[in-house]
Structures are given as structure tokens and as C-alpha cells.
Design an enzyme around this catalytic site. Structure first.
Site, PDB file in Angstrom:
ATOM      1  N   ARG A 196      -4.772  89.039  32.055  1.00  0.00           N
ATOM      2  CA  ARG A 196      -4.063  88.100  32.919  1.00  0.00           C
ATOM      3  C   ARG A 196      -2.607  88.027  32.444  1.00  0.00           C
ATOM      4  NH1 ARG A 196      -3.690  81.861  32.633  1.00  0.00           N
ATOM      5  NH2 ARG A 196      -2.535  81.500  34.534  1.00  0.00           N
ATOM      6  N   HIS A 235       4.308  81.595  36.640  1.00  0.00           N
ATOM      7  CA  HIS A 235       4.033  80.943  35.354  1.00  0.00           C
ATOM      8  C   HIS A 235       5.360  80.354  34.872  1.00  0.00           C
ATOM      9  CE1 HIS A 235       0.956  80.921  31.885  1.00  0.00           C
ATOM     10  NE2 HIS A 235       1.962  80.158  31.476  1.00  0.00           N
ATOM     11  N   GLU A 270      -1.014  76.167  36.028  1.00  0.00           N
ATOM     12  CA  GLU A 270      -0.917  74.796  35.531  1.00  0.00           C
ATOM     13  C   GLU A 270       0.138  73.939  36.229  1.00  0.00           C
ATOM     14  OE1 GLU A 270      -0.707  74.330  31.314  1.00  0.00           O
ATOM     15  OE2 GLU A 270      -2.670  75.202  30.988  1.00  0.00           O
ATOM     16  N   ASN A 283      -8.005  76.212  33.058  1.00  0.00           N
ATOM     17  CA  ASN A 283      -7.528  76.273  31.676  1.00  0.00           C
ATOM     18  C   ASN A 283      -8.032  75.046  30.931  1.00  0.00           C
ATOM     19  OD1 ASN A 283      -6.049  78.474  32.483  1.00  0.00           O
ATOM     20  ND2 ASN A 283      -4.035  77.602  32.034  1.00  0.00           N
ATOM     21  N   TYR A 317      -8.122  73.265  26.952  1.00  0.00           N
ATOM     22  CA  TYR A 317      -7.741  73.285  25.537  1.00  0.00           C
ATOM     23  C   TYR A 317      -8.315  72.122  24.748  1.00  0.00           C
ATOM     24  CZ  TYR A 317      -4.382  77.028  26.417  1.00  0.00           C
ATOM     25  OH  TYR A 317      -3.811  78.231  26.736  1.00  0.00           O
ATOM     26  N   GLU A 368      -7.697  80.278  30.711  1.00  0.00           N
ATOM     27  CA  GLU A 368      -7.084  80.094  29.393  1.00  0.00           C
ATOM     28  C   GLU A 368      -7.957  79.190  28.546  1.00  0.00           C
ATOM     29  OE1 GLU A 368      -2.958  78.827  28.978  1.00  0.00           O
ATOM     30  OE2 GLU A 368      -2.417  79.971  30.761  1.00  0.00           O
TER      31      GLU A 368
HETATM   32  C1  NOJ Z   1      -1.010  76.736  28.792  1.00  0.00           C
HETATM   33  C2  NOJ Z   1       0.096  77.576  29.329  1.00  0.00           C
HETATM   34  O1  NOJ Z   1      -0.308  78.207  30.515  1.00  0.00           O
HETATM   35  C3  NOJ Z   1       0.642  78.595  28.341  1.00  0.00           C
HETATM   36  O2  NOJ Z   1       1.844  79.069  28.842  1.00  0.00           O
HETATM   37  C4  NOJ Z   1       0.787  77.958  26.975  1.00  0.00           C
HETATM   38  O3  NOJ Z   1       1.374  78.826  26.059  1.00  0.00           O
HETATM   39  C5  NOJ Z   1      -0.568  77.516  26.503  1.00  0.00           C
HETATM   40  N1  NOJ Z   1      -1.069  76.501  27.392  1.00  0.00           N
HETATM   41  C6  NOJ Z   1      -0.570  76.924  25.088  1.00  0.00           C
HETATM   42  O4  NOJ Z   1       0.209  75.771  25.066  1.00  0.00           O
END
Ligand code: NOJ
Length: 503
Positions: A101, A146, A191, A333, A335, A400
Site C-alpha cells: 500500500r 495521503h 485517515e 487503520n 493503533y 494500517e
Molecule cells: C497513520 C498515518 O496514516 C501514517 O501516515 C502515520 O505515519 C501513522 N499513522 C503513524 O502515526
């Protein structure tokens, strides 16, 4: 390419970090499940002004305000992938990735953002990148946007000007025309919840315009229309011949109630709608449009502020229908997670104030090198289940997932992060019946981490930014992911740190 840590040691690392899985745990990924890694143009390409590329809002902002980034750095050179893309593809191949990606830099192929001004050298670069991927058996997954908007369009108001939707459709057409014969997985935006904050702070994400509670909602409104236009254009003119799939990458935390009170349960649900629903509901829900709670709260607050209309623009009935259903899969995504409780917080006006929750971390959740990121694997399982239920079981591709450190090669915390999150995905698939079709590690290699510069590293491969050759070196996590990508199984006793029942 150097490999510094032996596979034996790595496996020991995996075994050491975690608890033993229960007997019923199914550690095998389903047939057809795709593994990949991700990057983004501004974070890896460099060559910011080479071969006719135009200026992006990130080029512009960080040349004027280098102090906005903790280490004063920028993406002028970054990983130099513009010149070294073959090295990137060699390490992808070494990993056994099914797909890569990456994003296309709009100003590299359309320097002002306009379709009458095409930069052939930019088109050539992406053709070479795509061809090299395809030749190596790696599927390209392309993000159209992006965050590196052409500065020329920003000068017209960027995402706050409704005319941006015309420009975006033109851009999408150029992408389908030039790359759609080989690109079968598209993401329109990466995002929205993050890049709309470009309008909520004076020194934040580009373009750093301080109009909280207004500029971010205008951005949301226009990007949703732009997404739908790109989707319909594909449907009407390209899908029959190109047969690809389109989505929009939405990021979300899992918003866990702070306590088991009813008020916190309501705050948690409201927070999910403000964080994820604001962009997902118009596209994925049966009824379309913004979530009712978002609509109600922003309208009510706007009225109380004495405004003649809501800060969150209103979609016509036709537009609700036009946007609804514009997806072929759900790109997610993930995290981290938060604990949430009802509270008046944030600038007046702002999305935080409209949402009316305070977010915190449980102190027991392991830290990373990013203040915003604590390790909460079970949050991913809950989030997948929430999406599955809320939007009627769409296919979810994790576009992600990853964690930061300061750049060590023996990155056992990353090994643990990935294996524990993959374990939660397997549970969501095998035990909860959710439809998860792929996983993308962020990131292939260390790169320019926006306002954190090169101080926070997310790569499976380390990059030496002091060396003009920008050598890529496998970390421990690269070895473990390679094993998982090849065997399509989690190591028998992979870490399940943070596992929690999701009853
Ligand atoms: C999401 C973002 O899409 C990416 O650009 C970023 O580096 C990562 N999170 C980590 O923060």
C-alpha cells in the site's frame, strides 16, 4: 541488505513475550487473507521538487515553518524512495508481502492539481513502481490522497472549498486512466479524521489553519462528496474493464467506557460515532448521512452559539443517496484505544466539545514512543466487532497497524505488538465470525513521521537517515513478519498480551 538478528533468537523472542494461547485458539489465517505493508508518498519518496513535481502543502508548510517538527526535519529526501523504489520492492519481496500500500503524490503528477497540467515524469515514476511490483508478484494498493494536497489548491481554500470535489474527481480520472489496468485495490483518502485536523491547530498537520469545529467539518463534508465522486466515476466508466475495488481508509481507536456506568456506555458509543461514524456512517450505514448523535449535537451547539446554520454542513437527500454504499470493502487503520467518560472538554467550538467526552489511557496499557499510542490489542477485536455489527458485516481490510520505538534493530516490542494484534484479528475471524480479509503493517521501513520527524520509528526495516544511500536493514520484527507472511500462521505460542474477553 543486512540481516542482523538470527531467526532462532527471533522466535525465542516471540515465545518469550507472551502468554500461552488457549487450546481452542486457531492460529491460521484463512485462505485468501492478504498480508502487506504500507507507506505514504511524503513520508518516503523525497525528491520533493524533482522532475517537475509541484509543491504540496507539506512541502510548503515545513519549508516556511521547520520548527513545527520536533527535530526540525522534513520529507525533502526522506527514504529517497523516488530513486530507491527497487530497494523497497526487494525488501517487500523478501518479506513475502502479497501487496504494497503506497500513496500517489497528487502534485507529482499534477503540479497544480489541475488536469490540464500533467507531469509526465511523475506518471512515469508511478508506472515504473507499479510495474516493478507486478513483476515481483506484489499487488499494488494505491491511496489517492495521503495528505499532500497541491499547494495551488490550498491557496483556493483546500478542503474547505466545495470546488475541491471537482478537482479530486479529475485527479481520480487521471489515476484510473494511467494506472487502473494494473491497480485493483484503491483507497480514496487516508485517515480523514487525521487530516481534517489540519484545520484545528495553528501548528499541527498541514495546512495548520486554526478553525476548529468549522474547518474540520467542512473538510469532512467535502471529502465525503469527493470520495463518492471518485467511486461513481469508477463505477460508471472503469469498473467493467478494470474490475478493481475501492474504499476509504478510516482510522479509529476503540473507545472503551471508563466505568460500567450507563453514562460511560453512552459516552463510549457517542465517541465511536464522532471518531469513526462521522466518516463511516454516510458511506456504510443502511440509512446513510451523518450519525444522528453527531448531527444533533453539532446542530444544537451551533444554535446555542447564535449561528444561523450548523457548523456541520447538511447533505441533501440526493447527496445522502449518492454517498451511501460507495465502498467495496472497509479499510481500517487501528493503533490504540481510549477510556472515555462524559465531560465538557476542548476549545469552544470544536469537535471535542461537540462530542462531550474526555479520553484517557489505562496506566497499565504499555507505552510506545508516541504519546498518543498505547498498546491495546483487544481494542482491535472490539473495534472489528463494532464495525461488523454497525455496518452489517462488510469485508474489513486492516490498512494500517503498527507501533513506534526509537529505532532499535532488536525491536521485540514491535514483535509483541504485531503478534498480539494479529492474534486478536484471528479471534475476530474464527471466534466472532467477522470478515477480515487482509492486514497491512505500518510501516515497511522507518520514514518521516509528520510532526515527529524521524524521532519516532514505525518500520519493519530500519533506515539510516544520516547515510545518503539510506540503507534499509531488517529489524527483528521483519524476520517475524516474514515468517508469518510465509506460513500464514501465528507462531504457536504467540503473544496475546492484553487479551480480554469481549463478551
Ligand atoms: C497513520 C498515518 O496514516 C501514517 O501516515 C502515520 O505515519 C501513522 N499513522 C503513524 O502515526
Amino acid at each position: 541488505m543486512k540481516c542482523t538478528v538470527s531467526t532462532g533468537l527471533l522466535l525465542l523472542g516471540v515465545l518469550a513475550v507472551g502468554a500461552v494461547q488457549g487450546a481452542s485458539f486457531n492460529n491460521t489465517f484463512p485462505d485468501g487473507f492478504l498480508f502487506g505493508t504500507a507507506s505514504a508518498a511524503y513520508q518516503v519518496e523525497g525528491a520533493w521538487n524533482e522532475d517537475g513535481k509541484g509543491e504540496s502543502i507539506w512541502d510548503h508548510m515545513l519549508h516556511v515553518h521547520p520548527d513545527f517538527v520536533v527535530d526540525g526535519q522534513n520529507g525533502d529526501v526522506a527514504d529517497d524512495s523516488y530513486h530507491r523504489y527497487k530497494e523497497d520492492i526487494a525488501i517487500l519481496k523478501e518479506l513475502g508481502a502479497n501487496f504494497y500500500r503506497f500513496s500517489i503524490s497528487w502534485p507529482r503528477i499534477m503540479p497544480t492539481g489541475e488536469a490540464n497540467n500533467i507531469n509526465q515524469a511523475g506518471i512515469d515514476y508511478y508506472n515504473k513502481l507499479i510495474d516493478e511490483l507486478v513483476d515481483n508478484g506484489i499487488q499494488p494498493m494505491v491511496s489517492m490522497y495521503h495528505w499532500d494536497l497541491p499547494q495551488w489548491l490550498q491557496d483556493l481554500g483546500g478542503w474547505t472549498n466545495p470546488i475541491i470535489t471537482d478537482y479530486f474527481e479529475d485527479y481520480a480520472r487521471v489515476l484510473y486512466e494511467n494506472f487502473g489496468d494494473r491497480v485493483k485495490l484503491w483507497v480514496t483518502f487516508n485517515e480523514p479524521a487525521t487530516f481534517m485536523t489540519g484545520y484545528t491547530s495553528e501548528r499541527g498537520m498541514a495546512p495548520s489553519i486554526f478553525k476548529p469545529g468549522v474547518g474540520d467539518y467542512l473538510t469532512t463534508h467535502h471529502l465525503l462528496i469527493a470520495h463518492a465522486r471518485a467511486y461513481h466515476l469508477y463505477d460508471e466508466q472503469y469498473r467493467a474493464t478494470q474490475q478493481g475495488k475501492i474504499s476509504i481508509t478510516l482510522s479509529s481507536s476503540w473507545e472503551e467506557p471508563l466505568t460500567n456506568s450507563t453514562a460511560d456506555a453512552i459516552a463510549s458509543e457517542r465517541s465511536m460515532q464522532f471518531v469513526l461514524g462521522i466518516h463511516a456512517h454516510p458511506i456504510y450505514s443502511k440509512e446513510g448521512d451523518y450519525p444522528a448523535v453527531v448531527r444533533e449535537r453539532v446542530d444544537k451547539n451551533s444554535k446555542a452559539e447564535g449561528r444561523t446554520r450548523s457548523r456541520l454542513p447538511v447533505f441533501s437527500k440526493e447527496m445522502v443517496e449518492y454517498i451511501r454504499g460507495t465502498y467495496d470493502y472497509f479499510a481500517l487503520n487501528y493503533y490504540t484505544s481510549h477510556l472515555v467518560t462524559e465531560m465538557d472538554t476542548g476549545y469552544d467550538p470544536s469537535i471535542e466539545r461537540d462530542c462531550y467526552v474526555a479520553r484517557s489511557f489505562d496506566p497499565s496499557w504499555p507505552e510506545s514512543s508516541s504519546v498518543w499510542l498505547r498498546v491495546v490489542p483487544w481494542g482491535l477485536r472490539k473495534l472489528i466487532n463494532w464495525i461488523h455489527k454497525e455496518y452489517d458485516g462488510p469485508e474489513i481490510i486492516i490498512t494500517e497497524n503498527g507501533v513506534s520505538d526509537r529505532g532499535t534493530l532488536d525491536d521485540q516490542s514491535r514483535v509483541s505488538y504485531y503478534t498480539s494484534h494479529l492474534a486478536e484479528i484471528l479471534k475476530a475471524i474464527h471466534e466472532d465470525g467477522c470478515n477480515v480479509g487482509g492486514f497491512t503493517a505500518w510501516s515497511l521501513m522507518d520514514n518521516f513521521e509528520w510532526l515527529r520527524g524521524y524521532s519516532e520509528r514505525f518500520g519493519l526495516y530500519s533506515v539510516d537517515f544520516s547515510d545518503p544511500a539510506r540503507p534499509r536493514t531488517a529489524k527483528a520484527s521483519a524476520q517475524v513478519m516474514k515468517e508469518i507472511f510465509h506460513t500464514r500462521q501465528l507462531p504457536e505460542q504467540a503473544n496475546v498480551r492484553g487479551s480480554k474477553s469481549i463478551s
